[in-house]
Design a protein around this motif. Structure first.
Motif, PDB file in Angstrom:
ATOM      1  N   SER A  13     -31.551  67.678 223.080  1.00  0.00           N
ATOM      2  CA  SER A  13     -31.916  67.188 221.683  1.00  0.00           C
ATOM      3  C   SER A  13     -30.601  66.829 220.895  1.00  0.00           C
ATOM      4  CB  SER A  13     -32.239  68.497 220.944  1.00  0.00           C
ATOM      5  OG  SER A  13     -33.543  69.157 221.322  1.00  0.00           O
ATOM      6  N   GLU A  14     -30.675  66.100 219.762  1.00  0.00           N
ATOM      7  CA  GLU A  14     -29.544  65.765 218.944  1.00  0.00           C
ATOM      8  C   GLU A  14     -29.370  66.570 217.946  1.00  0.00           C
ATOM      9  OE1 GLU A  14     -27.543  62.940 218.866  1.00  0.00           O
ATOM     10  OE2 GLU A  14     -26.689  63.853 217.088  1.00  0.00           O
ATOM     11  N   VAL A  15     -28.145  66.981 217.892  1.00  0.00           N
ATOM     12  CA  VAL A  15     -28.023  68.292 216.643  1.00  0.00           C
ATOM     13  C   VAL A  15     -26.903  67.470 215.881  1.00  0.00           C
ATOM     14  CG1 VAL A  15     -26.602  70.204 216.445  1.00  0.00           C
ATOM     15  CG2 VAL A  15     -27.922  70.061 218.495  1.00  0.00           C
ATOM     16  N   THR A  16     -27.268  67.517 214.659  1.00  0.00           N
ATOM     17  CA  THR A  16     -26.196  67.051 213.704  1.00  0.00           C
ATOM     18  C   THR A  16     -25.664  68.300 212.904  1.00  0.00           C
ATOM     19  OG1 THR A  16     -27.623  65.140 213.429  1.00  0.00           O
ATOM     20  CG2 THR A  16     -26.026  65.461 211.812  1.00  0.00           C
ATOM     21  N   THR A  17     -24.322  68.253 212.807  1.00  0.00           N
ATOM     22  CA  THR A  17     -23.686  69.221 211.947  1.00  0.00           C
ATOM     23  C   THR A  17     -23.000  68.815 210.561  1.00  0.00           C
ATOM     24  OG1 THR A  17     -21.565  69.355 213.088  1.00  0.00           O
ATOM     25  CG2 THR A  17     -23.081  70.474 214.188  1.00  0.00           C
ATOM     26  N   VAL A  18     -22.569  69.605 209.901  1.00  0.00           N
ATOM     27  CA  VAL A  18     -21.714  69.349 208.505  1.00  0.00           C
ATOM     28  C   VAL A  18     -20.722  68.177 208.757  1.00  0.00           C
ATOM     29  CG1 VAL A  18     -20.243  71.266 208.337  1.00  0.00           C
ATOM     30  CG2 VAL A  18     -21.190  70.224 206.457  1.00  0.00           C
ATOM     31  N   GLU A  19     -20.015  68.599 209.878  1.00  0.00           N
ATOM     32  CA  GLU A  19     -18.820  67.715 210.313  1.00  0.00           C
ATOM     33  C   GLU A  19     -19.558  65.990 210.523  1.00  0.00           C
ATOM     34  OE1 GLU A  19     -19.401  70.560 211.937  1.00  0.00           O
ATOM     35  OE2 GLU A  19     -17.517  71.531 212.133  1.00  0.00           O
ATOM     36  N   ALA A  20     -20.740  65.833 210.348  1.00  0.00           N
ATOM     37  CA  ALA A  20     -21.269  64.310 210.652  1.00  0.00           C
ATOM     38  C   ALA A  20     -21.468  63.691 209.178  1.00  0.00           C
ATOM     39  CB  ALA A  20     -22.241  64.157 211.389  1.00  0.00           C
ATOM     40  N   LEU A  21     -21.656  64.599 208.201  1.00  0.00           N
ATOM     41  CA  LEU A  21     -22.304  64.197 207.064  1.00  0.00           C
ATOM     42  C   LEU A  21     -21.083  63.091 206.223  1.00  0.00           C
ATOM     43  CD1 LEU A  21     -23.847  67.138 204.947  1.00  0.00           C
ATOM     44  CD2 LEU A  21     -24.898  65.006 206.073  1.00  0.00           C
ATOM     45  N   ALA A  22     -19.904  63.259 206.154  1.00  0.00           N
ATOM     46  CA  ALA A  22     -18.882  62.460 205.580  1.00  0.00           C
ATOM     47  C   ALA A  22     -18.694  61.287 206.708  1.00  0.00           C
ATOM     48  CB  ALA A  22     -17.821  63.137 205.039  1.00  0.00           C
ATOM     49  N   ALA A  23     -18.593  60.205 205.877  1.00  0.00           N
ATOM     50  CA  ALA A  23     -18.401  58.849 207.005  1.00  0.00           C
ATOM     51  C   ALA A  23     -17.415  58.173 206.365  1.00  0.00           C
ATOM     52  CB  ALA A  23     -19.568  58.427 207.056  1.00  0.00           C
ATOM     53  N   GLY A  24     -16.414  57.617 207.264  1.00  0.00           N
ATOM     54  CA  GLY A  24     -15.372  56.541 206.578  1.00  0.00           C
ATOM     55  C   GLY A  24     -14.608  57.154 205.616  1.00  0.00           C
ATOM     56  N   GLY A  25     -14.276  58.424 205.728  1.00  0.00           N
ATOM     57  CA  GLY A  25     -13.459  59.081 204.847  1.00  0.00           C
ATOM     58  C   GLY A  25     -13.983  59.349 203.269  1.00  0.00           C
ATOM     59  N   GLU A  26     -15.204  58.993 203.329  1.00  0.00           N
ATOM     60  CA  GLU A  26     -15.907  59.184 201.877  1.00  0.00           C
ATOM     61  C   GLU A  26     -16.821  60.515 202.080  1.00  0.00           C
ATOM     62  OE1 GLU A  26     -15.477  57.524 199.123  1.00  0.00           O
ATOM     63  OE2 GLU A  26     -13.945  56.161 200.003  1.00  0.00           O
ATOM     64  N   LEU A  27     -17.047  61.343 201.110  1.00  0.00           N
ATOM     65  CA  LEU A  27     -17.857  62.382 201.064  1.00  0.00           C
ATOM     66  C   LEU A  27     -19.113  62.002 201.062  1.00  0.00           C
ATOM     67  CD1 LEU A  27     -16.189  64.780 198.569  1.00  0.00           C
ATOM     68  CD2 LEU A  27     -16.279  65.185 201.105  1.00  0.00           C
ATOM     69  N   HIS A  28     -20.307  62.649 201.560  1.00  0.00           N
ATOM     70  CA  HIS A  28     -21.671  62.271 201.646  1.00  0.00           C
ATOM     71  C   HIS A  28     -21.982  62.574 200.047  1.00  0.00           C
ATOM     72  CE1 HIS A  28     -25.890  62.818 201.822  1.00  0.00           C
ATOM     73  NE2 HIS A  28     -25.757  62.352 203.002  1.00  0.00           N
ATOM     74  N   PRO A  29     -22.995  61.727 199.516  1.00  0.00           N
ATOM     75  CA  PRO A  29     -23.379  62.073 197.874  1.00  0.00           C
ATOM     76  C   PRO A  29     -23.623  63.521 197.761  1.00  0.00           C
ATOM     77  CG  PRO A  29     -24.416  60.045 198.652  1.00  0.00           C
ATOM     78  CD  PRO A  29     -23.490  60.511 200.126  1.00  0.00           C
ATOM     79  N   LEU A  30     -24.302  64.262 198.715  1.00  0.00           N
ATOM     80  CA  LEU A  30     -24.478  65.309 198.492  1.00  0.00           C
ATOM     81  C   LEU A  30     -23.313  66.266 198.102  1.00  0.00           C
ATOM     82  CD1 LEU A  30     -27.519  65.997 200.998  1.00  0.00           C
ATOM     83  CD2 LEU A  30     -27.473  66.332 198.485  1.00  0.00           C
ATOM     84  N   GLN A  31     -22.293  66.097 199.193  1.00  0.00           N
ATOM     85  CA  GLN A  31     -21.082  66.807 199.226  1.00  0.00           C
ATOM     86  C   GLN A  31     -20.217  66.518 197.757  1.00  0.00           C
ATOM     87  OE1 GLN A  31     -19.677  65.015 202.824  1.00  0.00           O
ATOM     88  NE2 GLN A  31     -19.429  67.016 203.838  1.00  0.00           N
ATOM     89  N   ASP A  32     -20.350  65.178 197.505  1.00  0.00           N
ATOM     90  CA  ASP A  32     -19.632  64.755 196.271  1.00  0.00           C
ATOM     91  C   ASP A  32     -20.249  65.415 195.023  1.00  0.00           C
ATOM     92  OD1 ASP A  32     -18.104  63.077 194.904  1.00  0.00           O
ATOM     93  OD2 ASP A  32     -19.657  62.102 193.824  1.00  0.00           O
ATOM     94  N   ALA A  33     -21.459  65.727 195.078  1.00  0.00           N
ATOM     95  CA  ALA A  33     -22.274  66.065 193.787  1.00  0.00           C
ATOM     96  C   ALA A  33     -21.786  67.731 193.888  1.00  0.00           C
ATOM     97  CB  ALA A  33     -23.585  66.104 194.056  1.00  0.00           C
ATOM     98  N   LEU A  34     -21.764  68.444 194.784  1.00  0.00           N
ATOM     99  CA  LEU A  34     -21.262  69.823 194.921  1.00  0.00           C
ATOM    100  C   LEU A  34     -19.889  69.927 194.424  1.00  0.00           C
ATOM    101  CD1 LEU A  34     -22.800  71.307 198.249  1.00  0.00           C
ATOM    102  CD2 LEU A  34     -23.693  71.717 195.716  1.00  0.00           C
ATOM    103  N   HIS A  35     -19.053  69.230 194.813  1.00  0.00           N
ATOM    104  CA  HIS A  35     -17.678  69.079 194.467  1.00  0.00           C
ATOM    105  C   HIS A  35     -17.805  68.900 192.891  1.00  0.00           C
ATOM    106  CE1 HIS A  35     -13.561  68.430 194.222  1.00  0.00           C
ATOM    107  NE2 HIS A  35     -13.630  67.389 193.696  1.00  0.00           N
ATOM    108  N   ARG A  36     -18.581  67.815 192.335  1.00  0.00           N
ATOM    109  CA  ARG A  36     -18.485  67.478 190.806  1.00  0.00           C
ATOM    110  C   ARG A  36     -18.958  68.453 190.198  1.00  0.00           C
ATOM    111  NH1 ARG A  36     -21.509  63.770 189.775  1.00  0.00           N
ATOM    112  NH2 ARG A  36     -22.273  63.155 191.937  1.00  0.00           N
TER     113      ARG A  36
END
Length: 159
Positions: free
Chosen positions: A70-93
């Motif tokens: 299977s393909e497993v996706t973990t939290v480490e894969a959310l942010a891409a290109g040095g930018e937070l994922h919109p969900l991560q950014d919203a939790l931060h803000r």
């Protein structure tokens, strides 16, 4: 021992494991990705949530051998290109995190909904969050952040 081969965040990971090794332990100890947390180890707290072939699962309740191929996706894969994922950014803000222990699991449950973000209802989001325990912040900031990220309600600016 059984050989298990998974794709974790797009990277092939193979290891010989005991048949009762959980997916959470495989991700943390074999793939060396420690963003997936182990809390209750009974599937109640949600801290260990990952995506398995795009579906949010409690990795403490699933054996690594069950996830073979299977393909497993973990939290480490959310942010891409040095930018937070919109969900991560919203939790931060919106101050939706404090110690961060539960955050990875919350993010991965919401990540399952993210591809349908234009269609997701408030009830689906609340149902999704209902499977996670946060002992630090309460849920006001988390709910505001998620509503903002999904474009629901008038979550407004951080505060």
């Amino acid at each position: 021992m059984r050989e298990v081969r998974l794709s974790v965040n797009g990277r092939s990971v193979a290891a010989a494991v005991e048949p009762r090794t959980t997916l959470a332990d495989f991700v943390r100890e074999r793939a060396l990705l420690t963003g997936t947390h182990l809390g209750c180890e009974h599937g109640v707290c949600g801290a260990c949530t990952v995506l398995l072939d795009g579906v949010a699962v409690r990795s403490c309740l699933l054996l690594a051998v069950q996830a073979e191929g299977s393909e497993v996706t973990t939290v480490e894969a959310l942010a891409a290109g040095g930018e937070l994922h919109p969900l991560q950014d919203a939790l931060h803000r919106h101050h939706g995190l404090q110690c961060g222990f539960c955050t990875a699991g919350i993010l991965m449950s919401l990540a399952e909904l993210w591809p349908r973000r234009g269609e997701v209802t408030r009830e689906e989001i609340m149902d999704c969050l209902g499977g996670h325990l946060c002992r630090c912040t309460g849920y006001v900031g988390i709910v505001r952040a998620v509503e903002d990220a999904f474009g629901l309600g008038a979550a407004g600016a951080a505060g």
